[in-house]
Structures are given as C-alpha cells and as structure tokens.
Design a protein around this motif. Structure first.
Motif, PDB file in Angstrom:
ATOM      1  N   GLY A   5       9.514  -5.911  -2.727  1.00 40.40           N
ATOM      2  CA  GLY A   5       8.067  -5.730  -2.662  1.00 40.40           C
ATOM      3  C   GLY A   5       7.476  -6.388  -1.433  1.00 40.40           C
ATOM      4  N   GLU A   6       8.052  -7.532  -1.055  1.00 40.90           N
ATOM      5  CA  GLU A   6       7.554  -8.253   0.116  1.00 40.90           C
ATOM      6  C   GLU A   6       7.711  -7.423   1.391  1.00 40.90           C
ATOM      7  OE1 GLU A   6       8.611 -12.437   2.238  1.00 40.90           O
ATOM      8  OE2 GLU A   6       8.581 -12.409   0.051  1.00 40.90           O
ATOM      9  N   VAL A   7       8.832  -6.754   1.532  1.00 42.26           N
ATOM     10  CA  VAL A   7       9.072  -5.907   2.706  1.00 42.26           C
ATOM     11  C   VAL A   7       8.115  -4.719   2.691  1.00 42.26           C
ATOM     12  CG1 VAL A   7      10.759  -4.385   3.817  1.00 42.26           C
ATOM     13  CG2 VAL A   7      11.471  -6.612   2.959  1.00 42.26           C
ATOM     14  N   GLN A   8       7.909  -4.140   1.526  1.00 44.18           N
ATOM     15  CA  GLN A   8       7.003  -2.993   1.416  1.00 44.18           C
ATOM     16  C   GLN A   8       5.564  -3.385   1.737  1.00 44.18           C
ATOM     17  OE1 GLN A   8       8.148  -1.974  -2.585  1.00 44.18           O
ATOM     18  NE2 GLN A   8       9.137  -0.109  -1.879  1.00 44.18           N
ATOM     19  N   VAL A   9       5.152  -4.556   1.295  1.00 42.48           N
ATOM     20  CA  VAL A   9       3.795  -5.031   1.599  1.00 42.48           C
ATOM     21  C   VAL A   9       3.653  -5.264   3.095  1.00 42.48           C
ATOM     22  CG1 VAL A   9       2.180  -6.958   1.306  1.00 42.48           C
ATOM     23  CG2 VAL A   9       3.347  -5.993  -0.678  1.00 42.48           C
ATOM     24  N   ALA A  10       4.644  -5.896   3.710  1.00 43.86           N
ATOM     25  CA  ALA A  10       4.590  -6.142   5.157  1.00 43.86           C
ATOM     26  C   ALA A  10       4.509  -4.830   5.924  1.00 43.86           C
ATOM     27  CB  ALA A  10       5.805  -6.955   5.598  1.00 43.86           C
ATOM     28  N   ALA A  11       5.257  -3.836   5.501  1.00 46.59           N
ATOM     29  CA  ALA A  11       5.229  -2.531   6.176  1.00 46.59           C
ATOM     30  C   ALA A  11       3.867  -1.864   6.021  1.00 46.59           C
ATOM     31  CB  ALA A  11       6.328  -1.634   5.626  1.00 46.59           C
ATOM     32  N   ALA A  12       3.302  -1.957   4.825  1.00 51.04           N
ATOM     33  CA  ALA A  12       1.985  -1.360   4.599  1.00 51.04           C
ATOM     34  C   ALA A  12       0.933  -2.039   5.467  1.00 51.04           C
ATOM     35  CB  ALA A  12       1.605  -1.462   3.120  1.00 51.04           C
ATOM     36  N   LEU A  13       0.957  -3.361   5.498  1.00 57.19           N
ATOM     37  CA  LEU A  13      -0.028  -4.093   6.292  1.00 57.19           C
ATOM     38  C   LEU A  13       0.177  -3.891   7.793  1.00 57.19           C
ATOM     39  CD1 LEU A  13      -0.278  -7.398   4.247  1.00 57.19           C
ATOM     40  CD2 LEU A  13      -1.810  -5.416   4.212  1.00 57.19           C
ATOM     41  N   SER A  36      -2.762   2.889  -0.949  1.00 54.35           N
ATOM     42  CA  SER A  36      -1.834   3.615  -1.810  1.00 54.35           C
ATOM     43  C   SER A  36      -0.461   2.946  -1.822  1.00 54.35           C
ATOM     44  CB  SER A  36      -1.718   5.059  -1.325  1.00 54.35           C
ATOM     45  OG  SER A  36      -0.772   5.751  -2.083  1.00 54.35           O
ATOM     46  N   GLY A  37       0.013   2.541  -0.652  1.00 53.05           N
ATOM     47  CA  GLY A  37       1.301   1.862  -0.570  1.00 53.05           C
ATOM     48  C   GLY A  37       1.297   0.531  -1.292  1.00 53.05           C
ATOM     49  N   LEU A  38       0.214  -0.222  -1.159  1.00 62.44           N
ATOM     50  CA  LEU A  38       0.116  -1.514  -1.846  1.00 62.44           C
ATOM     51  C   LEU A  38       0.039  -1.329  -3.358  1.00 62.44           C
ATOM     52  CD1 LEU A  38      -2.351  -3.373   0.549  1.00 62.44           C
ATOM     53  CD2 LEU A  38       0.120  -3.759   0.304  1.00 62.44           C
ATOM     54  N   GLU A  39      -0.705  -0.333  -3.801  1.00 61.38           N
ATOM     55  CA  GLU A  39      -0.795  -0.064  -5.235  1.00 61.38           C
ATOM     56  C   GLU A  39       0.563   0.340  -5.805  1.00 61.38           C
ATOM     57  OE1 GLU A  39      -5.398   1.386  -5.844  1.00 61.38           O
ATOM     58  OE2 GLU A  39      -3.929   2.885  -5.189  1.00 61.38           O
ATOM     59  N   ALA A  40       1.295   1.188  -5.092  1.00 63.57           N
ATOM     60  CA  ALA A  40       2.622   1.610  -5.551  1.00 63.57           C
ATOM     61  C   ALA A  40       3.575   0.426  -5.616  1.00 63.57           C
ATOM     62  CB  ALA A  40       3.176   2.697  -4.627  1.00 63.57           C
ATOM     63  N   THR A  41       3.502  -0.443  -4.621  1.00 65.55           N
ATOM     64  CA  THR A  41       4.365  -1.626  -4.614  1.00 65.55           C
ATOM     65  C   THR A  41       4.021  -2.532  -5.779  1.00 65.55           C
ATOM     66  OG1 THR A  41       4.627  -1.528  -2.222  1.00 65.55           O
ATOM     67  CG2 THR A  41       5.087  -3.637  -3.270  1.00 65.55           C
ATOM     68  N   LEU A  42       2.752  -2.761  -6.007  1.00 68.04           N
ATOM     69  CA  LEU A  42       2.324  -3.609  -7.119  1.00 68.04           C
ATOM     70  C   LEU A  42       2.778  -3.019  -8.452  1.00 68.04           C
ATOM     71  CD1 LEU A  42       0.776  -6.096  -8.041  1.00 68.04           C
ATOM     72  CD2 LEU A  42      -1.296  -4.724  -8.025  1.00 68.04           C
ATOM     73  N   ALA A  43       2.641  -1.733  -8.619  1.00 67.09           N
ATOM     74  CA  ALA A  43       3.056  -1.083  -9.865  1.00 67.09           C
ATOM     75  C   ALA A  43       4.555  -1.206 -10.075  1.00 67.09           C
ATOM     76  CB  ALA A  43       2.637   0.377  -9.857  1.00 67.09           C
ATOM     77  N   SER A  44       5.332  -1.039  -9.014  1.00 66.70           N
ATOM     78  CA  SER A  44       6.787  -1.107  -9.169  1.00 66.70           C
ATOM     79  C   SER A  44       7.256  -2.531  -9.431  1.00 66.70           C
ATOM     80  CB  SER A  44       7.497  -0.527  -7.944  1.00 66.70           C
ATOM     81  OG  SER A  44       7.330  -1.362  -6.818  1.00 66.70           O
ATOM     82  N   VAL A  45       6.593  -3.516  -8.869  1.00 68.65           N
ATOM     83  CA  VAL A  45       6.949  -4.913  -9.116  1.00 68.65           C
ATOM     84  C   VAL A  45       6.648  -5.256 -10.563  1.00 68.65           C
ATOM     85  CG1 VAL A  45       6.371  -7.315  -8.578  1.00 68.65           C
ATOM     86  CG2 VAL A  45       6.710  -5.660  -6.734  1.00 68.65           C
ATOM     87  N   GLY A  46       5.528  -4.804 -11.069  1.00 66.40           N
ATOM     88  CA  GLY A  46       5.163  -5.050 -12.457  1.00 66.40           C
ATOM     89  C   GLY A  46       6.159  -4.424 -13.411  1.00 66.40           C
ATOM     90  N   ASP A  47       6.616  -3.221 -13.123  1.00 67.38           N
ATOM     91  CA  ASP A  47       7.583  -2.544 -13.973  1.00 67.38           C
ATOM     92  C   ASP A  47       8.931  -3.250 -13.943  1.00 67.38           C
ATOM     93  OD1 ASP A  47       5.733  -0.641 -14.692  1.00 67.38           O
ATOM     94  OD2 ASP A  47       6.476   0.873 -13.304  1.00 67.38           O
ATOM     95  N   ALA A  48       9.356  -3.685 -12.784  1.00 68.85           N
ATOM     96  CA  ALA A  48      10.676  -4.294 -12.637  1.00 68.85           C
ATOM     97  C   ALA A  48      10.729  -5.684 -13.255  1.00 68.85           C
ATOM     98  CB  ALA A  48      11.054  -4.367 -11.163  1.00 68.85           C
TER      99      ALA A  48
END
Length: 57
Positions: A5-13, A36-48
């Motif tokens: 998630g950290e890598v995905q957030v950095a890429a989005a930002l 949209s990318g941040l929301e998807a990352t947050l949702a996937s972190v919550g699920d995992a």
C-alpha cells in the motif's frame, strides 16, 4: 496485490508532480485519478488486514 500500500500511495501522490506541466483545466482529472488510486489502496489494505470472517464482500 503485488505492491505494498505504501508503494501504491507514493505512486499516486507522485502523479501530483505532473500538475505544473499541465494546463489548469486538466488538473481535475489528475486529482480524480489520484483520489481513485488512494481510495482503491485504502480499500485493499482494509480487506487484507481484516480477519477472514470480517472481510467485506
């Protein structure tokens, strides 16, 4: 998920760095894409991180 998630957030930002090169009228689409990318990352972190019985459908 192959990226943390950290890598995905950095890429989005990092996408926000392109704003200076774009006309202002194109900024909204970049903001929407980043959000949209941040929301998807947050949702996937919550699920995992939730125990299997508590994951969202």
């Amino acid at each position: 998920m192959t990226e943390s998630g950290e890598v995905q957030v950095a890429a989005a930002l990092a996408r926000l760095g392109s704003l200076g090169d774009l006309p202002v009228r194109e900024h909204v689409s970049v903001f929407e894409d980043v959000l949209s990318g941040l929301e998807a990352t947050l949702a996937s972190v919550g699920d995992a991180s939730a125990p299997a019985g508590e994951r969202r459908p």
